[in-house]
Motif scaffolding. Structure first.
Motif, PDB file in Angstrom:
ATOM      1  N   VAL A 119      33.397  47.644  34.446  1.00 53.73           N
ATOM      2  CA  VAL A 119      34.226  46.487  34.095  1.00 53.73           C
ATOM      3  C   VAL A 119      33.723  45.859  32.789  1.00 53.73           C
ATOM      4  CG1 VAL A 119      34.756  44.096  34.777  1.00 53.73           C
ATOM      5  CG2 VAL A 119      35.028  45.961  36.424  1.00 53.73           C
ATOM      6  N   LYS A 159      44.225  47.334  30.447  1.00 54.69           N
ATOM      7  CA  LYS A 159      45.411  46.936  31.191  1.00 54.69           C
ATOM      8  C   LYS A 159      45.498  47.713  32.509  1.00 54.69           C
ATOM      9  CE  LYS A 159      50.131  46.025  30.228  1.00 54.69           C
ATOM     10  NZ  LYS A 159      51.249  46.858  29.807  1.00 54.69           N
ATOM     11  N   VAL A 161      42.953  49.090  34.229  1.00 48.94           N
ATOM     12  CA  VAL A 161      41.923  48.630  35.166  1.00 48.94           C
ATOM     13  C   VAL A 161      42.343  47.283  35.755  1.00 48.94           C
ATOM     14  CG1 VAL A 161      39.510  47.949  35.430  1.00 48.94           C
ATOM     15  CG2 VAL A 161      40.086  49.883  33.974  1.00 48.94           C
ATOM     16  N   ARG A 162      42.862  46.414  34.889  1.00 49.96           N
ATOM     17  CA  ARG A 162      43.352  45.111  35.345  1.00 49.96           C
ATOM     18  C   ARG A 162      44.413  45.312  36.427  1.00 49.96           C
ATOM     19  NH1 ARG A 162      45.601  41.611  37.290  1.00 49.96           N
ATOM     20  NH2 ARG A 162      46.341  39.591  36.552  1.00 49.96           N
ATOM     21  N   LEU A 165      42.813  46.871  39.765  1.00 44.45           N
ATOM     22  CA  LEU A 165      42.012  45.884  40.495  1.00 44.45           C
ATOM     23  C   LEU A 165      42.925  44.812  41.087  1.00 44.45           C
ATOM     24  CD1 LEU A 165      38.797  45.290  38.328  1.00 44.45           C
ATOM     25  CD2 LEU A 165      38.911  46.274  40.627  1.00 44.45           C
ATOM     26  N   GLY A 166      43.946  44.431  40.336  1.00 43.94           N
ATOM     27  CA  GLY A 166      44.887  43.419  40.801  1.00 43.94           C
ATOM     28  C   GLY A 166      45.631  43.891  42.046  1.00 43.94           C
ATOM     29  N   LEU A 169      43.175  43.718  44.903  1.00 44.27           N
ATOM     30  CA  LEU A 169      42.782  42.372  45.327  1.00 44.27           C
ATOM     31  C   LEU A 169      43.931  41.601  45.972  1.00 44.27           C
ATOM     32  CD1 LEU A 169      40.375  41.230  42.468  1.00 44.27           C
ATOM     33  CD2 LEU A 169      39.792  41.745  44.843  1.00 44.27           C
ATOM     34  N   SER A 170      45.180  41.937  45.632  1.00 51.26           N
ATOM     35  CA  SER A 170      46.276  41.169  46.242  1.00 51.26           C
ATOM     36  C   SER A 170      46.363  41.432  47.745  1.00 51.26           C
ATOM     37  CB  SER A 170      47.607  41.447  45.537  1.00 51.26           C
ATOM     38  OG  SER A 170      47.700  42.796  45.189  1.00 51.26           O
ATOM     39  N   ALA A 177      38.742  37.195  47.696  1.00 53.66           N
ATOM     40  CA  ALA A 177      39.035  37.930  46.465  1.00 53.66           C
ATOM     41  C   ALA A 177      38.554  37.130  45.246  1.00 53.66           C
ATOM     42  CB  ALA A 177      40.526  38.209  46.357  1.00 53.66           C
ATOM     43  N   ASP A 178      38.763  35.798  45.293  1.00 53.52           N
ATOM     44  CA  ASP A 178      38.319  34.940  44.187  1.00 53.52           C
ATOM     45  C   ASP A 178      36.802  35.020  44.005  1.00 53.52           C
ATOM     46  OD1 ASP A 178      40.931  34.217  43.982  1.00 53.52           O
ATOM     47  OD2 ASP A 178      40.674  32.210  44.855  1.00 53.52           O
ATOM     48  N   LEU A 179      36.095  34.916  45.138  1.00 54.20           N
ATOM     49  CA  LEU A 179      34.638  34.974  45.099  1.00 54.20           C
ATOM     50  C   LEU A 179      34.157  36.290  44.509  1.00 54.20           C
ATOM     51  CD1 LEU A 179      33.302  33.762  48.558  1.00 54.20           C
ATOM     52  CD2 LEU A 179      33.051  32.694  46.325  1.00 54.20           C
ATOM     53  N   ALA A 181      35.695  38.510  42.658  1.00 60.91           N
ATOM     54  CA  ALA A 181      36.024  38.714  41.239  1.00 60.91           C
ATOM     55  C   ALA A 181      35.110  37.881  40.348  1.00 60.91           C
ATOM     56  CB  ALA A 181      37.485  38.363  40.985  1.00 60.91           C
ATOM     57  N   SER A 182      34.692  36.700  40.851  1.00 59.24           N
ATOM     58  CA  SER A 182      33.872  35.823  40.009  1.00 59.24           C
ATOM     59  C   SER A 182      32.481  36.399  39.753  1.00 59.24           C
ATOM     60  CB  SER A 182      33.752  34.434  40.639  1.00 59.24           C
ATOM     61  OG  SER A 182      32.892  34.489  41.749  1.00 59.24           O
ATOM     62  N   LEU A 183      32.098  37.437  40.499  1.00 60.21           N
ATOM     63  CA  LEU A 183      30.797  38.078  40.271  1.00 60.21           C
ATOM     64  C   LEU A 183      30.834  39.059  39.100  1.00 60.21           C
ATOM     65  CD1 LEU A 183      29.994  38.913  44.007  1.00 60.21           C
ATOM     66  CD2 LEU A 183      28.571  37.424  42.593  1.00 60.21           C
ATOM     67  N   LEU A 184      32.021  39.462  38.702  1.00 58.78           N
ATOM     68  CA  LEU A 184      32.137  40.500  37.665  1.00 58.78           C
ATOM     69  C   LEU A 184      31.736  39.984  36.288  1.00 58.78           C
ATOM     70  CD1 LEU A 184      35.519  42.040  38.872  1.00 58.78           C
ATOM     71  CD2 LEU A 184      33.230  43.059  39.098  1.00 58.78           C
TER      72      LEU A 184
ATOM     73  N   LYS B 274      22.538  37.729  34.714  1.00 60.22           N
ATOM     74  CA  LYS B 274      23.604  36.738  34.577  1.00 60.22           C
ATOM     75  C   LYS B 274      23.059  35.385  34.135  1.00 60.22           C
ATOM     76  CE  LYS B 274      26.725  39.065  37.758  1.00 60.22           C
ATOM     77  NZ  LYS B 274      27.182  39.142  39.157  1.00 60.22           N
ATOM     78  N   ILE B 465      35.024  28.349  40.509  1.00 63.16           N
ATOM     79  CA  ILE B 465      35.441  29.708  40.837  1.00 63.16           C
ATOM     80  C   ILE B 465      36.934  29.787  40.567  1.00 63.16           C
ATOM     81  CG2 ILE B 465      35.698  31.377  42.708  1.00 63.16           C
ATOM     82  CD1 ILE B 465      33.190  29.936  43.945  1.00 63.16           C
ATOM     83  N   LEU B 466      37.294  30.641  39.634  1.00 58.19           N
ATOM     84  CA  LEU B 466      38.699  30.750  39.251  1.00 58.19           C
ATOM     85  C   LEU B 466      39.445  31.622  40.266  1.00 58.19           C
ATOM     86  CD1 LEU B 466      38.255  31.577  35.449  1.00 58.19           C
ATOM     87  CD2 LEU B 466      38.872  29.365  36.454  1.00 58.19           C
ATOM     88  N   TRP B 468      41.342  34.805  41.370  1.00 56.10           N
ATOM     89  CA  TRP B 468      40.968  36.133  40.877  1.00 56.10           C
ATOM     90  C   TRP B 468      41.862  36.612  39.751  1.00 56.10           C
ATOM     91  CZ3 TRP B 468      44.584  39.928  41.284  1.00 56.10           C
ATOM     92  CH2 TRP B 468      45.538  39.848  42.313  1.00 56.10           C
ATOM     93  N   THR B 471      40.467  35.313  36.620  1.00 54.14           N
ATOM     94  CA  THR B 471      39.233  36.028  36.267  1.00 54.14           C
ATOM     95  C   THR B 471      39.557  37.373  35.630  1.00 54.14           C
ATOM     96  OG1 THR B 471      38.147  34.992  38.156  1.00 54.14           O
ATOM     97  CG2 THR B 471      37.024  36.858  37.142  1.00 54.14           C
ATOM     98  N   LEU B 472      40.477  38.101  36.232  1.00 53.20           N
ATOM     99  CA  LEU B 472      40.823  39.417  35.685  1.00 53.20           C
ATOM    100  C   LEU B 472      41.461  39.288  34.296  1.00 53.20           C
ATOM    101  CD1 LEU B 472      42.158  41.511  38.713  1.00 53.20           C
ATOM    102  CD2 LEU B 472      39.838  41.314  37.825  1.00 53.20           C
ATOM    103  N   PHE B 476      39.942  41.170  31.077  1.00 51.21           N
ATOM    104  CA  PHE B 476      40.607  42.329  30.486  1.00 51.21           C
ATOM    105  C   PHE B 476      41.648  41.982  29.425  1.00 51.21           C
ATOM    106  CE2 PHE B 476      39.256  43.796  34.716  1.00 51.21           C
ATOM    107  CZ  PHE B 476      38.379  44.765  34.289  1.00 51.21           C
TER     108      PHE B 476
END
Ligand SMILES: [Zn+2]
Lengths: 352, 480
Positions: A119, A159, A161-162, A165-166, A169-170, A177-179, A181-184, B274, B465-466, B468, B471-472, B476
């Motif tokens: 990523v 685009k 990969v986006r 992943l999208g 995650l949906s 999912a928010d948590l 993704a925020s680690l990336l 990080k 925390i946004l 997701w 974030t994506l 990207f």
């Protein structure tokens, strides 16, 4: 280890040996550990905390005992009714893994490191930035990501990969999912640390690790099951789909299936007979009943003799009850494994 | 091989994009170009890595850099990668078997090869190195070879022999801080008594020095909170223990310091990465760290460095506060002290010192020892042919040195004169004329306000925390 994890791994209707739980978490691959992991329905936790120290287990156990949540005699522990209620309540308010039974089919730490690096590389590539500190990951993981990137490199990669992943995650509950993704990590996006998420959400470090492992497992499973919907991530993540069976045990089983007798395997591969037996037991533990040649290894009349003498709870069976049948211990254990898998309570066979 | 000054300037412009060398760099490069082994004492941030990088490019031969710490090597490799140099490797114990084999097979492809003394004693590695004609051997953190210094590393004693095994290549010994005694010791142990010596003043005139004494641990915490809240950020607070770093970090957060995080060896590699990046990006403004933090941090605008615990000695202290004010702007270093604080460094300083009876017992019955066993050092000496008396004498003098080092540090804390003068005397430097904002002893009327170090009001809160999708998009599509 904290006491919440131990609470989760103990039971109120089955006394459990503390050393087995410790060896499971550390990932000690012995037949005894794996067998009891199967009996306790805890195989998925194999290798979950590789650096676990014995004193941490002792501390967690002492706390549970002090709280009145567990009792312990000779390092065998059991939850009290209070403990059982606590366990139940904890399960209601914390994330419950949905892919637990497949955890062992994914090299989770490597997959997570590899995905994070991929990523980051794609994100920086999209931003046309070549000067950045890449995440530090193991050599083999880095090589895998590098090969993938060189093969996939094109203007539309970010685009894609986006998009993939999208799509994944949906299907995951939104807050989780928010948590995740925020680690990336990516361009001008250092990502949150687990400690920061703990601060911000009051979910425990344990719960966050479980989320991380479980989502990663799901992502690997989903992308491997539908390569056409996830062409880019399928390519990346296939490297980390693994078998829980060790390569040498898998080899022994393959040889046996191909018609070799146990003694020819012993001879050809220069193994001790006991090692070959252990290989078969290990394979049996991880495979479903249909996937393993029980009939060949446990002839019908032997199974009938076992069935007559061995009754009641499997955990209470003893080799003494059948030792006069001119059999070896491993055959007794193999029968226990088969019966565990046939009864409802023990069926934890990993989906392969 | 000789290199002209013109060539050096050409490399400087082409590889680094500079037109001028910083003080000390050209002097060291000139000495090396004349084929002279060189000891360079340059403060952290003076750009000592540029010296060997520039020299390596100029002579077009590989440079081998010996470094005491894995983390330090990794940081330097990353820094080179960042500048677009890919012919870099660190041959370390962290390498997998496959990786090491691949790297050694193609060693001549690398321009910069980092490694540790232990690795360099391995025959396969030495042979591969000899085959690629090393242009320069760099002994980084050269003070580690000195038994007089605080960071003594016995494996550095192998370097003289390694240098011989490599055919005595041209050698650069680099360090940030060294007292006259340590300098002499480095040259003696490397067997290079006639090496050229390049030195710059260790002074950092733009860092105001302050000691805050408190009566109790509780007062100390209160003081720290008000200091951190009042000071201009970014800043670092150093601790000697991970646990206290975590605890005080939490106290700061509870007291309304929003963008603070802990950093220490107990965190995962992921989290350390990080935290470091967030600090570089100014998303975090205060780091509660152990000395694991800062090695590779090249952040120019750090405004304060506070020490919550006493460091082990003045060298370490000076090195750590040297991370402040690299941009030349006014900065501040504060040492918090509560009576009794010296017990921790005293303990840490003596922790690796083995008693005479234990040394004798080991020599009577040698046995294998674990890596974290203090006896490891005794085993190392024995293995390298020192006798019992010599080892006992070494430990005795080391015990004495550690006491002395702590006493010097306490002089810095308790002096009623200028603190900078204490430091200059210790490093054997002439006393320079002092700036107006020198230290709390000779300009007690100086306040944080008139140093212009007060914090501007911050309104930005740490990132939430946004969702997701956001974030994506940020990752990207470059949307924020
Ligand atoms: Zn002064």
């Amino acid at each position: 280890m904290n006491k919440a994890l131990l609470l989760q791994l103990l039971s109120d209707d089955q006394p459990r040996r503390i050393r087995v739980i410790e060896n499971l978490l550390v990932g000690k691959r012995t037949v005894s550990t794996l067998y009891w992991g199967l009996r306790y329905d805890l195989l998925a936790w194999f290798g979950f905390e590789k650096h676990l120290a014995r004193r941490d287990v002792a501390n967690a156990l002492n706390q549970l005992v002090a709280d009145g949540s567990a009792t312990v005699t000779n390092l065998v522990a059991q939850l009290t009714p209070t403990g059982a209620i606590q366990k139940h309540q904890l399960a209601k308010v914390t994330y419950q893994p949905v892919a637990l039974s497949s955890w062992l089919t994914v090299a989770r730490p490597e997959a997570w490191q590899g995905l994070q690096l991929a990523v980051q590389v794609v994100s920086e590539f999209q931003a046309a930035n070549r000067q950045y500190y890449p995440l530090q990951v193991a050599f083999e993981t880095r090589q895998t990501v590098k090969r993938w990137f060189l093969a996939q490199r094109r203007p539309t990669l970010a685009k894609q990969v986006r998009g993939e992943l999208g799509q994944f995650l949906s299907a995951i509950p939104e807050p989780v999912a928010d948590l995740w993704a925020s680690l990336l990590v990516g361009h001008q996006t250092p990502g949150k640390t687990v400690e920061q998420l703990f601060e911000m959400t009051h979910r425990s470090a344990l719960e966050l690790t479980v989320i991380q492992d479980d989502i990663m497992t799901q992502l690997v499973l989903v992308t491997q099951a539908a390569p056409t919907s996830f062409p880019v991530l399928h390519e990346l993540l296939q490297a980390w789909q693994v078998s829980p069976i060790s390569p040498s045990a898998a080899q022994t089983l393959a040889n046996y299936r191909a018609g070799a007798t146990l003694s020819t395997i012993v001879e050809h591969r220069r193994l001790k007979p006991s090692t070959v037996h252990e290989h078969l037991l290990e394979a049996a533990i991880f495979l479903s009943v249909q996937q393993f040649p029980y009939a060949k290894l446990l002839p019908n009349d032997l199974q009938r003799a076992f069935a007559q003498r061995l009754t009641g709870s499997i955990d209470d069976w003893a080799f003494d009850q059948v030792s006069d049948l001119k059999i070896e211990f491993w055959q007794f254990r193999l029968y226990e494994i088969m019966r565990s898998k046939l009864s409802d309570d023990g069926d934890d066979s990993t989906t392969l | 091989m000789t290199v002209t000054t013109q060539q050096l300037y050409k490399v400087l412009a082409e590889k680094f994009g500079f037109t001028r060398f910083r003080p000390g760099q050209l002097e060291a490069l000139t000495a090396l170009s004349e084929g002279r082994d060189t000891l360079a004492v340059l403060p952290t941030g003076a750009g000592k890595t540029l010296i060997y990088e520039c020299y390596g490019y100029a002579v077009q031969r590989p440079v081998v850099i010996v470094s005491p710490l894995l983390s330090l090597m990794q940081d330097q490799v990353r820094a080179l990668n960042l500048r677009g140099e890919t012919a870099v490797t660190a041959v370390t114990s962290l390498m997998s078997f496959t990786e090491k084999r691949v790297v050694l097979q193609h060693l001549n492809r690398y321009r910069f090869i980092f490694s540790s003394p232990e690795m360099l004693t391995q025959p396969a590695f030495l042979t591969a190195l000899k085959a690629c004609q090393v242009g320069l051997l760099v002994v980084d953190e050269a003070h580690c070879i000195s038994t007089w210094g605080p960071d003594f590393r016995p494996e550095y004693l192998l370097l003289g022999r390694i240098r011989n095994a490599l055919g005595r290549p041209l050698t650069l010994m680099a360090t940030a801080t060294a007292t006259p005694q340590v300098k002499r010791d480095i040259l003696k142990k490397m067997q290079l008594p006639t090496a050229a010596q390049i030195g710059l003043s260790v002074d950092r005139p733009n860092i105001y020095l302050k000691v805050v004494k408190t009566a109790t641990e509780q007062d100390k915490q209160t003081q720290l909170v008000s200091l951190v809240k009042g000071l201009k950020t970014p800043g670092i607070v150093y601790f000697s223990s991970r646990k206290t770093a975590d605890e005080v970090c939490e106290v700061l957060r509870q007291s309304g310091v929003p963008r603070v995080a802990a950093y220490h060896g107990g965190l995962s590699a992921d989290s350390r990465y990080k935290v470091q990046q967030q600090f570089m990006n100014d998303e975090l403004t205060v780091i509660c760290a152990t000395n694991a933090f800062g090695m590779g941090i090249d952040k120019a605008n750090i405004r304060f460095v506070i020490h919550y615990h006493l460091p082990v000695d003045l060298e370490n202290y000076w090195q750590e506060i040297g991370r402040a004010g690299r941009d030349g702007q006014q900065s501040i270093a504060i040492l918090l002290y509560t009576p009794g604080d010296e017990r921790l460094p005293e303990y840490l300083g003596q922790a690796n010192i083995v008693a005479e009876a234990d040394i004798a017992a080991f020599f009577a019955r040698p046995r294998p020892v674990a890596d974290d066993d203090p006896l490891r050092l005794v085993a190392f000496y024995r293995q390298h042919h020192l006798n019992q008396e010599q080892v006992i004498a070494l430990f005795a003098s080391r015990r004495q040195q550690r006491r002395q080092a702590l006493a010097t540090l306490l002089t810095y804390v308790n002096t009623s004169n200028c603190r900078r003068r204490v430091v200059q005397a210790y490093f054997g430097e002439p006393t320079s004329s002092l700036s107006q904002n020198c230290c709390d002893q000779d300009s007690p009327e100086t306040t944080v306000e008139n140093l212009h170090l007060t914090a501007p009001p911050t309104s930005v809160l740490p990132g939430d925390i946004l969702p997701w999708r956001a974030t994506l998009d940020q990752l990207f599509l470059g949307k924020s």
